[in-house]
Design a protein around this motif. Structure first.
Motif, short mmCIF file in Angstrom:
data_model
loop_
_atom_site.label_atom_id
_atom_site.label_comp_id
_atom_site.label_asym_id
_atom_site.label_seq_id
_atom_site.Cartn_x
_atom_site.Cartn_y
_atom_site.Cartn_z
N GLY A 40 0.79 -1.22 0.00
CA GLY A 40 0.00 0.00 0.00
C GLY A 40 0.82 1.28 0.00
O GLY A 40 0.29 2.35 0.23
N ARG A 41 2.11 1.17 -0.27
CA ARG A 41 2.97 2.35 -0.25
C ARG A 41 3.41 2.73 -1.65
O ARG A 41 3.56 1.88 -2.53
CB ARG A 41 4.23 2.09 0.58
CG ARG A 41 3.98 1.57 1.96
CD ARG A 41 3.32 2.58 2.85
NE ARG A 41 4.27 3.55 3.40
CZ ARG A 41 3.94 4.47 4.30
NH1 ARG A 41 2.69 4.55 4.72
NH2 ARG A 41 4.84 5.32 4.75
N ILE A 42 3.64 4.01 -1.83
CA ILE A 42 4.23 4.48 -3.08
C ILE A 42 5.60 5.05 -2.73
O ILE A 42 5.71 6.00 -1.96
CB ILE A 42 3.37 5.57 -3.75
CG1 ILE A 42 1.95 5.04 -3.99
CG2 ILE A 42 3.99 6.02 -5.06
CD1 ILE A 42 1.01 6.04 -4.65
N ASP A 88 -2.29 11.07 -11.44
CA ASP A 88 -3.62 10.77 -10.89
C ASP A 88 -3.98 9.31 -11.14
O ASP A 88 -4.53 8.64 -10.27
CB ASP A 88 -4.68 11.68 -11.53
CG ASP A 88 -4.65 13.08 -10.93
OD1 ASP A 88 -4.01 13.25 -9.88
OD2 ASP A 88 -5.26 14.00 -11.52
N ILE A 98 -2.14 7.11 -8.66
CA ILE A 98 -2.68 7.03 -7.30
C ILE A 98 -4.07 6.42 -7.25
O ILE A 98 -4.45 5.85 -6.25
CB ILE A 98 -2.66 8.37 -6.50
CG1 ILE A 98 -3.17 9.52 -7.34
CG2 ILE A 98 -1.30 8.68 -5.96
CD1 ILE A 98 -3.17 10.84 -6.58
N GLU A 148 6.50 14.26 -5.85
CA GLU A 148 6.64 14.09 -4.41
C GLU A 148 5.33 14.11 -3.64
O GLU A 148 5.22 13.49 -2.60
CB GLU A 148 7.68 15.05 -3.81
CG GLU A 148 7.28 16.49 -3.71
CD GLU A 148 8.35 17.25 -2.92
OE1 GLU A 148 9.21 17.89 -3.53
OE2 GLU A 148 8.33 17.19 -1.67
N LYS A 149 4.31 14.79 -4.18
CA LYS A 149 3.06 14.79 -3.42
C LYS A 149 2.29 13.47 -3.54
O LYS A 149 1.35 13.25 -2.78
CB LYS A 149 2.18 15.98 -3.80
CG LYS A 149 1.80 16.05 -5.23
CD LYS A 149 1.03 17.32 -5.51
CE LYS A 149 0.69 17.39 -6.98
NZ LYS A 149 -0.23 18.44 -7.31
N VAL A 150 2.67 12.62 -4.46
CA VAL A 150 2.01 11.31 -4.51
C VAL A 150 2.84 10.23 -3.81
O VAL A 150 2.38 9.10 -3.67
CB VAL A 150 1.66 10.85 -5.94
CG1 VAL A 150 0.93 11.94 -6.70
CG2 VAL A 150 2.88 10.40 -6.71
N LEU A 151 4.03 10.57 -3.35
CA LEU A 151 4.87 9.55 -2.71
C LEU A 151 4.59 9.44 -1.22
O LEU A 151 4.25 10.42 -0.57
CB LEU A 151 6.35 9.90 -2.89
CG LEU A 151 6.92 10.02 -4.30
CD1 LEU A 151 8.39 10.38 -4.22
CD2 LEU A 151 6.74 8.72 -5.07
N ASP A 152 4.74 8.22 -0.68
CA ASP A 152 4.78 8.05 0.77
C ASP A 152 6.22 8.17 1.24
O ASP A 152 6.54 8.93 2.14
CB ASP A 152 4.31 6.64 1.17
CG ASP A 152 2.84 6.44 0.98
OD1 ASP A 152 2.08 7.15 1.64
OD2 ASP A 152 2.46 5.57 0.17
N VAL A 160 8.16 11.29 2.91
CA VAL A 160 8.23 12.64 2.35
C VAL A 160 8.02 13.68 3.46
O VAL A 160 8.75 14.66 3.56
CB VAL A 160 7.16 12.81 1.25
CG1 VAL A 160 7.03 14.28 0.85
CG2 VAL A 160 7.51 11.98 0.04
N ASP A 161 7.02 13.43 4.32
CA ASP A 161 6.72 14.43 5.34
C ASP A 161 7.80 14.49 6.42
O ASP A 161 8.01 15.55 7.02
CB ASP A 161 5.33 14.19 5.94
CG ASP A 161 4.24 14.75 5.03
OD1 ASP A 161 4.56 15.61 4.19
OD2 ASP A 161 3.07 14.34 5.15
N ARG A 212 10.36 16.78 4.87
CA ARG A 212 9.88 18.17 4.89
C ARG A 212 9.92 18.76 6.29
O ARG A 212 10.26 19.92 6.48
CB ARG A 212 8.45 18.23 4.35
CG ARG A 212 8.38 18.13 2.84
CD ARG A 212 6.96 18.03 2.36
NE ARG A 212 6.89 18.23 0.93
CZ ARG A 212 6.29 19.27 0.34
NH1 ARG A 212 5.71 20.20 1.06
NH2 ARG A 212 6.27 19.37 -0.97
N SER A 264 11.06 21.13 0.52
CA SER A 264 10.49 20.00 -0.21
C SER A 264 11.58 18.96 -0.46
O SER A 264 12.77 19.24 -0.31
CB SER A 264 9.93 20.49 -1.54
OG SER A 264 10.98 21.03 -2.31
#
Lengths: 232, 122
Positions: free
Chosen positions: A30-32, A168, A171, A191-195, A211-212, A215, A221
């Motif tokens: 379930g991870r990207i 899109d 995901i 990067e906004k679609v990655l875990d 990613v978070d 950050r 970023s």
């Protein structure tokens, strides 16, 4: 349940060149995950090892607890970084080709995506632009109901608007039990679609974080962080 | 419409801010049902896991709550929403004064400027 992908002390030498050096990590279901690194850092070598195209000098790759083989080729949907399809085929032939080869290929899904990206099934691969070829290859890869999608630089030649659609699609299409490993240089786009982010440098794993986390810890970023760390 | 995400803050924090703003501004009213995670993730073009994290963090603030079978809802507690609105407004004001002070304006000059602006806008 075991991790979907597990690499243990993975080393690959090409003669005296050490392409990968003692790399260990896991990717959960379930991870990207994004596979990042400067040129010639070992990204493609790692992906080839996962797909069983080359064998490790030492260490192991486990997909679902098993070594790469015939079984894993059904479970992994792989998009290589090079052209790998017969140039003389038209899209329709490619779709049938994939239907024949992979029992988990969903041809309706492929036609759906073709329509969304404004492509038709009469187009011949040979006469396509670089970006269009990439779109077709990605459609073929993402239309399989696989556990692990290994995408080696999938969107380099694709225009920004189509890139958004493709991200899109990525995901929305993967299932919760599946995972995606994307190798790319287009960090700010993905990067906004990655875990998680895996950064490799000179064949060694430099960092494996979410990613978070990056950050939060660096107040920038992942793209900014990468440019800072690998400033030339 | 895609959500504007900046490069500094963690993505889930920005998603939390965005949803909170939607609630404060009344786009989602007290007691409203929120769209499912996947739909929200698609709207924001982000990873569903990240959206999930933002939503569960928001649940901890009490602003939204989840009902095991029927999804996630905005709180019925309008007092809480009003408090959030006040806090955010205070934050905006602070930022505003900080910015003007960083330009070298004194408190009197700022007050005069605000009066001026009020006249022209009315």
């Amino acid at each position: 349940m075991s991790s979907l992908l597990e690499c243990q002390t993975l080393t690959k030498k090409y003669g005296s060149l050490i392409a990968l050096n003692n790399v260990s990590f896991t990717v959960e279901r379930g991870r990207i995950a994004g596979l990042l690194g400067p040129n010639a850092s070992g990204k493609t070598t790692l992906i080839k090892l996962i797909n069983g195209l080359i064998t490790p000098t030492s260490g192991t790759v486990l997909i679902n607890g098993q070594k790469p083989g015939i079984e894993s080729k059904l479970k992994i949907s792989y998009l290589p970084d090079a052209n790998f399809l017969p140039e003389w085929m038209i899209v329709k032939q490619l779709l049938n080709y994939y239907s024949d080869f992979y029992s988990n290929f969903n041809i309706n899904k492929a036609y759906d995506m073709l329509a969304r990206l404004g492509l038709n099934d009469k187009m011949r691969l040979k006469s396509m632009s670089k970006g269009t070829k990439e779109k077709v290859q990605l459609i073929l890869t993402m239309s399989r109901a696989a556990d692990l999608y290994c995408l080696d630089e999938p969107i380099g030649g694709v225009d920004p608007a189509s890139r958004d659609y493709i991200l899109d699609t990525i995901i929305n299409n993967y299932n919760e039990n599946g995972s995606i490993l994307i190798s790319t240089h287009l960090i700010s786009d993905v990067e906004k679609v990655l875990d998680d982010v895996l950064i490799i440098q000179n064949g060694c794993l430099y960092m494996h974080k979410s990613v978070d986390e990056i950050r939060k810890e660096h107040n920038t970023s992942v793209d900014g962080f990468f440019r800072e760390v690998f400033r030339c | 419409m895609s959500w504007e995400l900046n490069n500094e803050k963690p993505i889930y924090v920005q998603l939390m801010d965005y949803i909170m703003l939607s609630i404060i501004s009344g786009r989602y009213s007290a007691g409203d049902k929120l769209p499912p995670v996947r739909e929200l993730a698609q709207m924001a073009s982000v990873n569903p896991n990240t959206m999930q994290k933002a939503l569960s963090e928001l649940e901890n603030t009490g602003l939204i709550f989840s009902n095991r079978t029927s999804g996630r809802f905005v709180t019925d507690d309008t007092d809480l929403i009003n408090r959030c609105r006040k806090n955010l407004a205070a934050e905006y004001c602070n930022d505003f004064f900080e910015k003007l002070k960083s330009l070298g304006l004194t408190q009197d000059e700022i007050n005069a400027l605000i009066d001026d602006c009020r006249h022209t806008s009315s």
